[in-house]
Design a protein around this motif. Structure first.
Motif, PDB file in Angstrom:
ATOM      1  N   LEU A 152      -6.582   0.483  10.693  1.00 30.31           N
ATOM      2  CA  LEU A 152      -5.518   1.517  10.306  1.00 30.31           C
ATOM      3  C   LEU A 152      -6.495   2.608   9.378  1.00 30.31           C
ATOM      4  CD1 LEU A 152      -5.223   0.351   7.345  1.00 30.31           C
ATOM      5  CD2 LEU A 152      -3.518  -0.804   8.274  1.00 30.31           C
ATOM      6  N   SER A 153      -5.743   3.657   9.015  1.00 33.76           N
ATOM      7  CA  SER A 153      -6.082   4.633   8.076  1.00 33.76           C
ATOM      8  C   SER A 153      -5.175   4.799   7.094  1.00 33.76           C
ATOM      9  CB  SER A 153      -6.011   6.234   9.030  1.00 33.76           C
ATOM     10  OG  SER A 153      -7.152   6.234   9.829  1.00 33.76           O
ATOM     11  N   VAL A 154      -5.567   4.981   5.859  1.00 39.49           N
ATOM     12  CA  VAL A 154      -4.992   5.104   4.945  1.00 39.49           C
ATOM     13  C   VAL A 154      -5.029   6.542   4.477  1.00 39.49           C
ATOM     14  CG1 VAL A 154      -4.702   4.355   2.281  1.00 39.49           C
ATOM     15  CG2 VAL A 154      -4.783   2.762   4.022  1.00 39.49           C
ATOM     16  N   VAL A 155      -3.927   7.252   4.312  1.00 47.86           N
ATOM     17  CA  VAL A 155      -3.912   8.857   4.061  1.00 47.86           C
ATOM     18  C   VAL A 155      -3.281   9.039   2.508  1.00 47.86           C
ATOM     19  CG1 VAL A 155      -3.423  11.074   4.962  1.00 47.86           C
ATOM     20  CG2 VAL A 155      -3.488   9.133   6.414  1.00 47.86           C
ATOM     21  N   ALA A 156      -3.801   9.659   1.739  1.00 43.48           N
ATOM     22  CA  ALA A 156      -3.417  10.089   0.419  1.00 43.48           C
ATOM     23  C   ALA A 156      -3.602  11.854   0.352  1.00 43.48           C
ATOM     24  CB  ALA A 156      -4.109   9.429  -0.512  1.00 43.48           C
ATOM     25  N   THR A 157      -2.589  12.362  -0.564  1.00 45.12           N
ATOM     26  CA  THR A 157      -2.672  13.810  -0.823  1.00 45.12           C
ATOM     27  C   THR A 157      -2.740  13.696  -2.133  1.00 45.12           C
ATOM     28  OG1 THR A 157      -0.356  13.881  -0.474  1.00 45.12           O
ATOM     29  CG2 THR A 157      -1.837  14.513   1.360  1.00 45.12           C
ATOM     30  N   GLY A 158      -2.962  15.079  -2.643  1.00 46.68           N
ATOM     31  CA  GLY A 158      -2.920  15.218  -4.246  1.00 46.68           C
ATOM     32  C   GLY A 158      -3.380  16.808  -4.538  1.00 46.68           C
ATOM     33  N   LYS A 159      -3.184  17.051  -5.707  1.00 51.58           N
ATOM     34  CA  LYS A 159      -3.651  18.466  -6.080  1.00 51.58           C
ATOM     35  C   LYS A 159      -5.040  18.375  -6.132  1.00 51.58           C
ATOM     36  CE  LYS A 159       0.237  19.942  -6.923  1.00 51.58           C
ATOM     37  NZ  LYS A 159       0.724  20.545  -5.605  1.00 51.58           N
ATOM     38  N   ASP A 160      -5.834  17.487  -6.550  1.00 55.52           N
ATOM     39  CA  ASP A 160      -7.476  17.260  -6.451  1.00 55.52           C
ATOM     40  C   ASP A 160      -7.742  16.132  -5.900  1.00 55.52           C
ATOM     41  OD1 ASP A 160      -7.196  15.427  -8.476  1.00 55.52           O
ATOM     42  OD2 ASP A 160      -7.069  16.930  -9.780  1.00 55.52           O
ATOM     43  N   PHE A 161      -9.120  16.154  -5.488  1.00 58.18           N
ATOM     44  CA  PHE A 161      -9.836  15.017  -4.800  1.00 58.18           C
ATOM     45  C   PHE A 161      -9.818  13.809  -5.431  1.00 58.18           C
ATOM     46  CE2 PHE A 161     -11.343  18.380  -1.772  1.00 58.18           C
ATOM     47  CZ  PHE A 161     -10.993  17.569  -0.587  1.00 58.18           C
ATOM     48  N   ALA A 162      -9.958  13.928  -6.952  1.00 59.07           N
ATOM     49  CA  ALA A 162      -9.829  12.777  -7.759  1.00 59.07           C
ATOM     50  C   ALA A 162      -8.279  11.820  -7.556  1.00 59.07           C
ATOM     51  CB  ALA A 162     -10.390  12.930  -9.384  1.00 59.07           C
ATOM     52  N   GLY A 163      -7.605  12.805  -7.991  1.00 60.03           N
ATOM     53  CA  GLY A 163      -6.195  12.131  -7.601  1.00 60.03           C
ATOM     54  C   GLY A 163      -5.948  11.508  -6.101  1.00 60.03           C
ATOM     55  N   ALA A 164      -6.368  12.299  -5.149  1.00 60.90           N
ATOM     56  CA  ALA A 164      -5.989  11.814  -3.855  1.00 60.90           C
ATOM     57  C   ALA A 164      -6.944  10.384  -3.464  1.00 60.90           C
ATOM     58  CB  ALA A 164      -6.413  12.795  -2.732  1.00 60.90           C
ATOM     59  N   ARG A 165      -8.123  10.528  -4.062  1.00 66.28           N
ATOM     60  CA  ARG A 165      -9.159   9.280  -3.630  1.00 66.28           C
ATOM     61  C   ARG A 165      -8.438   8.027  -4.719  1.00 66.28           C
ATOM     62  NH1 ARG A 165     -13.973   8.568  -3.073  1.00 66.28           N
ATOM     63  NH2 ARG A 165     -14.497   7.351  -4.911  1.00 66.28           N
ATOM     64  N   ALA A 166      -7.877   8.205  -5.829  1.00 71.42           N
ATOM     65  CA  ALA A 166      -7.618   7.169  -6.633  1.00 71.42           C
ATOM     66  C   ALA A 166      -6.435   6.647  -6.087  1.00 71.42           C
ATOM     67  CB  ALA A 166      -7.134   7.857  -8.020  1.00 71.42           C
ATOM     68  N   GLN A 167      -5.457   7.590  -5.469  1.00 69.68           N
ATOM     69  CA  GLN A 167      -4.165   6.824  -4.670  1.00 69.68           C
ATOM     70  C   GLN A 167      -4.576   6.076  -3.245  1.00 69.68           C
ATOM     71  OE1 GLN A 167      -1.490   9.476  -2.943  1.00 69.68           O
ATOM     72  NE2 GLN A 167      -0.055   8.617  -4.341  1.00 69.68           N
ATOM     73  N   ALA A 168      -5.698   6.717  -2.628  1.00 64.28           N
ATOM     74  CA  ALA A 168      -6.023   6.097  -1.287  1.00 64.28           C
ATOM     75  C   ALA A 168      -6.639   4.785  -1.554  1.00 64.28           C
ATOM     76  CB  ALA A 168      -7.007   7.069  -0.680  1.00 64.28           C
ATOM     77  N   TYR A 169      -7.446   4.474  -2.619  1.00 61.19           N
ATOM     78  CA  TYR A 169      -8.064   3.416  -2.742  1.00 61.19           C
ATOM     79  C   TYR A 169      -7.050   2.317  -3.384  1.00 61.19           C
ATOM     80  CZ  TYR A 169     -12.444   4.942  -0.805  1.00 61.19           C
ATOM     81  OH  TYR A 169     -13.226   5.590  -0.032  1.00 61.19           O
ATOM     82  N   ALA A 170      -6.113   2.739  -4.294  1.00 64.73           N
ATOM     83  CA  ALA A 170      -5.077   1.918  -4.529  1.00 64.73           C
ATOM     84  C   ALA A 170      -4.664   1.451  -3.695  1.00 64.73           C
ATOM     85  CB  ALA A 170      -4.373   2.523  -5.662  1.00 64.73           C
ATOM     86  N   GLY A 171      -4.285   2.304  -2.404  1.00 66.02           N
ATOM     87  CA  GLY A 171      -3.347   1.830  -1.500  1.00 66.02           C
ATOM     88  C   GLY A 171      -4.058   0.904  -0.571  1.00 66.02           C
ATOM     89  N   ALA A 174       0.918  -1.205   0.082  1.00 67.02           N
ATOM     90  CA  ALA A 174       0.113   0.006  -0.101  1.00 67.02           C
ATOM     91  C   ALA A 174       0.623   1.188   0.005  1.00 67.02           C
ATOM     92  CB  ALA A 174      -0.958   0.060   1.129  1.00 67.02           C
ATOM     93  N   GLU A 175       1.872   1.113   0.747  1.00 68.06           N
ATOM     94  CA  GLU A 175       2.677   2.387   0.978  1.00 68.06           C
ATOM     95  C   GLU A 175       3.499   2.840  -0.301  1.00 68.06           C
ATOM     96  OE1 GLU A 175       3.731   2.632   5.822  1.00 68.06           O
ATOM     97  OE2 GLU A 175       4.829   0.970   4.554  1.00 68.06           O
ATOM     98  N   ALA A 176       3.719   1.486  -1.058  1.00 69.43           N
ATOM     99  CA  ALA A 176       4.280   1.573  -2.279  1.00 69.43           C
ATOM    100  C   ALA A 176       3.603   2.482  -3.038  1.00 69.43           C
ATOM    101  CB  ALA A 176       4.888   0.226  -2.994  1.00 69.43           C
ATOM    102  N   GLN A 177       2.257   2.609  -3.168  1.00 74.80           N
ATOM    103  CA  GLN A 177       1.387   3.087  -3.963  1.00 74.80           C
ATOM    104  C   GLN A 177       1.405   4.860  -3.707  1.00 74.80           C
ATOM    105  OE1 GLN A 177      -0.687   2.021  -6.352  1.00 74.80           O
ATOM    106  NE2 GLN A 177       0.405   0.062  -5.798  1.00 74.80           N
ATOM    107  N   GLY A 178       2.141   5.059  -2.356  1.00 76.03           N
ATOM    108  CA  GLY A 178       2.465   6.623  -2.188  1.00 76.03           C
ATOM    109  C   GLY A 178       1.452   6.972  -1.008  1.00 76.03           C
ATOM    110  N   VAL A 179       0.756   6.219  -0.477  1.00 71.08           N
ATOM    111  CA  VAL A 179      -0.032   6.552   0.663  1.00 71.08           C
ATOM    112  C   VAL A 179       0.922   6.334   1.965  1.00 71.08           C
ATOM    113  CG1 VAL A 179      -2.258   5.796  -0.485  1.00 71.08           C
ATOM    114  CG2 VAL A 179      -1.123   4.263   1.060  1.00 71.08           C
ATOM    115  N   GLU A 180       0.052   7.105   2.948  1.00 71.38           N
ATOM    116  CA  GLU A 180       0.697   6.992   4.530  1.00 71.38           C
ATOM    117  C   GLU A 180      -0.257   6.129   5.190  1.00 71.38           C
ATOM    118  OE1 GLU A 180       2.655  10.838   6.086  1.00 71.38           O
ATOM    119  OE2 GLU A 180       0.577  10.334   7.147  1.00 71.38           O
TER     120      GLU A 180
END
Ligand code: AMP
Ligand code: GLY
Length: 434
Positions: free
Chosen positions: A389-408, A349-355
């Motif tokens: 646990l909580s998976v946390v993602a950031t991004g320029k917009d919510f579409a990007g942050a969501r995609a990353q959080a769920y990929a994680g 999951a972390e390899a997808q860029g999430v915390e």
């Protein structure tokens, strides 16, 4: 600065990560008791019970701690802040008396009334007859609140009269607050307080219900996002002026200055902002997104608040990037507890860029392992129930942050676990109230 963080949840893991990200050396932080995830970032002290004031003081003195940050409410209610303060140790967390803002809903209502803070009408009840009378007065949907700490399970909002009365019967010995139903968007806004001045953090929204589309029972929180693009201009200033500052001033007037984090749980109704609850600590999971966006030094802010020097400190800075967090909960949460089970895939999951902020995880050492070959592979991670646990993602917009959080989160495997798929799915407009 040598810092002790008390607690063992994803909130405390987020606090630790934010301290390190904003300039505190990881080697200057100890978490007690911490958990398996926090232990990957800083030293943990699993043997220290955060609810035992004298043990905490002794440990803090021995380790020359300069600041203690209290995560959960239990140590506050147990008087840990008071014990530390009386030894001259700076502590971010209100006294036992000030924590009553969270511990007693009727006390919070009294403070709000005295301070002129906008909140829902409510009746304090000590008998079921009084509860029924108040229900009739306010009408459905019924809002029934246990007047004390009930591990997030004390509130029910329902149009089912029998369910409302059953809930009241369960908690009647604590006292019950029946409140008018408030319709609107919920916002969590945190303020740092030094007892007289306040500094706002940034608004977040929590997803309290267990399942998608705000269905199912209330939980501690299944996800959150920040910022809230749909908030009206001037919202933070309005809450500071009408809610946070008058509350802190009233607490000072009562001789119970509030030093720590004032969590304002708000509903924006057609008639304006209303407080639905105060908490005396950082919210979980909102902290995971709020602190993820913080650029200013967290240790400096909390130290200034703890030592009465917030005045003149400039408002904390937050990145314009958005943050979302999705909570992975164990099977049956919040109604039943699952057995301990292994959890896999956090590294992927972390390899997808999430915390990944850990809550209920423990490291288990395989008993059969050869003591001479202490390979990591022989240690497994287990989930111990509740919110894991909580998976946390950031991004320029919510579409990007969501995609990353769920990929994680999709990389993580825990038998029976569940998470909401709709966190921050609609952020251009307020979410339809449940
Ligand atoms: P509390 O623990 O007081 O924050 O309540 C838990 C949840 O119940 C809140 O986050 C709201 O979703 C809901 N709730 C509490 N009070 C009210 C109210 N007066 N009207 C509508 N919903 C409420
Ligand atoms: N997420 C709600 C709370 O921390 O109380």
């Amino acid at each position: 600065m040598k810092i002790l963080v008390l607690g063992q949840g994803a909130r405390e893991h987020a606090i630790v990560k934010a301290l390190v990200r904003t300039g505190t050396a990881a080697t200057d932080i100890i978490a007690a008791p911490g958990n398996a995830g926090i232990a990957l970032d800083v030293r943990c002290e699993p043997g220290l019970n955060p609810n035992m004031p004298l043990d905490v003081v002794k440990f803090a003195l021995e380790h020359k701690t300069e600041l203690v940050i209290i995560g959960p409410e239990a140590p506050l209610i147990a008087g840990v802040s008071d014990a530390l303060r009386s030894e001259g140790i700076a502590v971010f967390g209100p006294s036992q008396a000030a924590a009553q803002l969270e511990g007693s809903k009727s006390f919070a209502k009294e403070v709000m009334a005295a301070a002129g803070v906008p909140t829902g009408m409510a009746r304090e009840c000590t008998t079921i007859e009084e509860v029924v009378d108040a229900m009739d007065e306010f009408g459905a949907p019924y809002v029934i609140k246990a007047d004390g700490l009930a591990a997030g399970k004390g509130v029910i909002v329902t149009s089912d009269r029998d369910a409302a009365i059953d809930h009241a019967m369960k908690f009647i010995s604590m006292g019950i607050l029946v409140e008018e139903f408030l319709d609107g968007q919920e916002v969590s806004l945190f303020f740092l307080s030094d007892g007289h001045s306040v500094l706002p953090l940034t608004p977040a929204q929590d997803f309290k219900r267990a399942f998608d589309n705000d269905e199912g029972p209330n939980t501690g929180g299944m996800g959150a996002y920040s910022p809230l693009p749909w908030l009206p201009e001037g919202f933070v200033e309005e809450v500071e002026e009408k809610v946070a500052l008058p509350t802190v001033q009233e607490m000072a007037r009562l001789g119970a200055p509030f030093v720590g984090l004032l969590y304002c749980g708000l509903i924006i109704t057609k008639r304006g902002i209303r407080v639905i609850e105060f908490n005396a600590r950082f919210g979980d999971p909102e902290t995971q997104v709020v602190l993820r966006r913080l650029n200013s030094s967290l240790s400096n802010l909390l130290y200034k608040a703890s030592t009465g020097h917030l005045e003149g400190v400039s408002d904390p800075e937050f990145t314009k990037d958005v943050a979302i967090t999705v909570v992975l909960a164990s099977e049956g949460y919040p109604e039943t507890s699952a057995p301990n089970r292994p959890i896999y895939g956090i590294g992927d999951a972390e390899a997808q860029g999430v915390e990944v902020c850990h809550a209920s995880t423990e490291k288990k050492v395989d008993d059969n392992r050869d003591a001479l070959t202490k390979e990591d592979g022989k240690e497994s991670l287990i989930a111990t129930g509740g919110r894991v646990l909580s998976v946390v993602a950031t991004g320029k917009d919510f579409a990007g942050a969501r995609a990353q959080a769920y990929a994680g989160i999709e990389k993580i495997h825990l038998q029976g676990a569940h998470y909401r798929k709709d966190i921050a799915a609609k952020v251009s407009e307020p979410r339809v109230a449940n």
